[in-house]
Scaffold this active site. Structure first.
Site, mmCIF file in Angstrom:
data_model
loop_
_atom_site.group_PDB
_atom_site.id
_atom_site.type_symbol
_atom_site.label_atom_id
_atom_site.label_comp_id
_atom_site.label_asym_id
_atom_site.label_seq_id
_atom_site.Cartn_x
_atom_site.Cartn_y
_atom_site.Cartn_z
ATOM 1 N N GLY A 156 0.841 -1.186 0.000
ATOM 2 C CA GLY A 156 0.000 0.000 0.000
ATOM 3 C C GLY A 156 0.878 1.238 0.000
ATOM 4 O O GLY A 156 2.019 1.222 -0.470
ATOM 5 N N ARG A 157 0.340 2.329 0.562
ATOM 6 C CA ARG A 157 1.098 3.584 0.570
ATOM 7 C C ARG A 157 2.426 3.445 1.317
ATOM 8 O O ARG A 157 3.467 3.907 0.858
ATOM 9 C CB ARG A 157 0.257 4.688 1.224
ATOM 10 C CG ARG A 157 -1.029 5.056 0.480
ATOM 11 C CD ARG A 157 -1.739 6.157 1.251
ATOM 12 N NE ARG A 157 -2.987 6.573 0.637
ATOM 13 C CZ ARG A 157 -4.172 6.062 0.959
ATOM 14 N NH1 ARG A 157 -4.255 5.104 1.878
ATOM 15 N NH2 ARG A 157 -5.275 6.499 0.370
ATOM 16 N N ILE A 158 2.384 2.822 2.493
ATOM 17 C CA ILE A 158 3.606 2.693 3.284
ATOM 18 C C ILE A 158 4.564 1.699 2.638
ATOM 19 O O ILE A 158 5.775 1.938 2.569
ATOM 20 C CB ILE A 158 3.272 2.285 4.730
ATOM 21 C CG1 ILE A 158 2.473 3.402 5.410
ATOM 22 C CG2 ILE A 158 4.543 1.986 5.523
ATOM 23 C CD1 ILE A 158 1.918 3.030 6.772
ATOM 24 N N ARG A 178 -2.621 -9.651 -1.067
ATOM 25 C CA ARG A 178 -3.712 -10.568 -1.403
ATOM 26 C C ARG A 178 -3.877 -10.672 -2.921
ATOM 27 O O ARG A 178 -4.249 -11.700 -3.456
ATOM 28 C CB ARG A 178 -5.025 -10.089 -0.778
ATOM 29 C CG ARG A 178 -5.114 -10.321 0.725
ATOM 30 C CD ARG A 178 -6.398 -9.795 1.282
ATOM 31 N NE ARG A 178 -6.484 -8.347 1.142
ATOM 32 C CZ ARG A 178 -7.544 -7.625 1.494
ATOM 33 N NH1 ARG A 178 -8.615 -8.208 1.978
ATOM 34 N NH2 ARG A 178 -7.539 -6.304 1.347
ATOM 35 N N ARG A 235 1.182 -4.146 12.479
ATOM 36 C CA ARG A 235 0.438 -4.417 13.703
ATOM 37 C C ARG A 235 1.022 -5.672 14.346
ATOM 38 O O ARG A 235 1.419 -6.613 13.647
ATOM 39 C CB ARG A 235 -1.048 -4.636 13.400
ATOM 40 C CG ARG A 235 -1.828 -3.366 13.133
ATOM 41 C CD ARG A 235 -1.983 -2.535 14.400
ATOM 42 N NE ARG A 235 -2.753 -1.324 14.186
ATOM 43 C CZ ARG A 235 -2.238 -0.145 13.885
ATOM 44 N NH1 ARG A 235 -0.933 -0.023 13.724
ATOM 45 N NH2 ARG A 235 -3.005 0.915 13.745
ATOM 46 N N ASP A 259 8.381 -2.656 16.026
ATOM 47 C CA ASP A 259 7.787 -1.433 16.570
ATOM 48 C C ASP A 259 6.410 -1.708 17.167
ATOM 49 O O ASP A 259 5.848 -0.840 17.822
ATOM 50 C CB ASP A 259 7.674 -0.366 15.468
ATOM 51 C CG ASP A 259 7.198 0.974 16.005
ATOM 52 O OD1 ASP A 259 7.814 1.469 16.967
ATOM 53 O OD2 ASP A 259 6.208 1.515 15.480
ATOM 54 N N GLU A 264 0.249 -4.820 23.294
ATOM 55 C CA GLU A 264 0.828 -3.531 23.696
ATOM 56 C C GLU A 264 0.049 -2.925 24.868
ATOM 57 O O GLU A 264 -1.182 -3.031 24.901
ATOM 58 C CB GLU A 264 0.816 -2.561 22.511
ATOM 59 C CG GLU A 264 1.679 -3.016 21.355
ATOM 60 C CD GLU A 264 1.586 -2.081 20.148
ATOM 61 O OE1 GLU A 264 0.977 -0.992 20.276
ATOM 62 O OE2 GLU A 264 2.100 -2.445 19.091
ATOM 63 N N HIS A 282 6.077 1.381 19.510
ATOM 64 C CA HIS A 282 5.042 1.792 18.557
ATOM 65 C C HIS A 282 5.174 3.284 18.234
ATOM 66 O O HIS A 282 4.224 4.061 18.382
ATOM 67 C CB HIS A 282 3.644 1.475 19.101
ATOM 68 C CG HIS A 282 2.613 1.365 18.008
ATOM 69 N ND1 HIS A 282 1.499 0.564 18.110
ATOM 70 C CD2 HIS A 282 2.518 1.957 16.788
ATOM 71 C CE1 HIS A 282 0.758 0.674 17.017
ATOM 72 N NE2 HIS A 282 1.366 1.513 16.197
#
Length: 322
Positions: A156-158, A178, A235, A259, A264, A282
């Site tokens: 995606g964008r990241i 996917r 995540r 991270d 968490e 994070h």
């Protein structure tokens, strides 16, 4: 003629005090977390609110949505929406805005920071120097990052921002999604295990949620192998943490830069005891510039909704206009 500002329910404390102040200046705000009895507060005042502000970490539960009969818009600080009950919001026709795009660079920067740290032992060698061990011994060799194979999980964008940075390190880049990303010329691996087997570094930038829970399991880690590194800026739920701890402890993978974690802010003691893993709290998007941009988009989503009827940056699949 004075117009009464919309009533906004702030679910918990926000990362920027300035954002809380700006919300309070523009809207009539109440913070649910500050109420002595949140359930009683919702029962008495839930009908007053048309908007909610929350964060990706705090989310919004379906029972809270149910207690807000006039809810029209949710504006969330963050790109993750696995803690938001999106189905409940959609069922009610509630628009959901979030803050994509503005944090891509900082999260991608952190992915490379973790990659460099765990490969070149930056944090561990810093501890070595501080302990006064340098005069007594040479530090162990690290691994070169430049020229290696980088596998990105989630283009995606990241993921694209990570791929862009890899060019400066002369890395070969492949990815797993996917489905193939439209317009992406990079090699696509339909199998995550195949990507892990090919890669020297496996960087996770995929969304969280039930569909990606424990996507990285023992089989994937074994495919990554004893010379491979895992970097997670996505995540914690994406990785089977118990399997990861075993792989790191047994040196079935070379190391990891993390991270995010499954529970968490609790980090397993077994992870903290290992020197082949770098741990950050994070903070991939935690820069002054990015947090300010995220705060601006939280406000812009609300303003856009209350002036045009549509949030500026809707969570995918949630913008339904009549």
């Amino acid at each position: 003629m004075t117009t009464t500002p919309p009533r906004i329910l702030q679910i918990g404390r926000l990362p920027l005090p300035a954002l809380e102040a700006e919300l309070a200046a523009r809207y009539s705000v109440a913070c649910l977390a500050e109420q002595p009895d949140p359930a009683a507060f919702l029962a008495s005042h839930g009908a007053e609110f048309t908007g909610v502000v929350t964060t990706a970490a705090i989310g919004l539960k379906g029972e809270v949505i149910a207690a807000l009969p006039h809810l029209q818009v949710i504006s969330s600080f963050g790109v993750g929406f696995d803690a938001l009950d999106i189905d409940a919001a959609k069922a009610r026709g509630v628009q959901v805005g979030y803050t994509p795009g503005v944090l891509n660079d900082c999260v991608a920067d952190m992915a490379f920071a973790l990659m460099l740290d765990v490969s070149r032992n930056l944090a561990a060698s810093d501890r070595f120097v501080r302990r006064g061990e340098w005069p007594k011994a040479r530090y162990a060799l690290g691994s070169r990052v430049s020229g290696k194979r980088l596998g990105i999980v989630g283009m995606g964008r990241i993921g694209q921002a990570v791929a862009d940075r890899a060019g400066g390190f002369r890395m070969q880049v492949g990815y797993h999604n996917r489905r193939q990303a439209e317009g992406c010329a990079l090699p696509y691996f339909a199998s995550l295990t195949a990507l892990a087997q090919w890669a020297d570094y496996l960087v996770l930038t995929v969304a969280g949620g039930a569909g990606t829970r424990h996507l990285v399991n023992r089989d994937v880690l074994d495919a990554l192998g004893p010379n491979g590194y895992l970097v997670n800026v996505a995540r914690g739920s994406v990785v089977d943490e118990a399997a990861l701890i075993e792989a790191l402890t047994e040196r079935r993978i070379a190391g990891a830069g993390l991270d995010v974690f499954e529970n968490e802010p609790t980090v397993p003691a077994a992870l903290m005891a290992l020197d082949n893993v770098v741990l950050t709290p994070h903070t991939a998007s935690a820069t002054h510039e990015t947090r300010r941009a995220m705060a601006d988009l939280v406000l812009e989503n609300l303003e856009s909704f209350y002036t045009t009827g549509a949030v500026l940056a809707p969570v995918p699949g949630t913008l339904v206009l009549e």
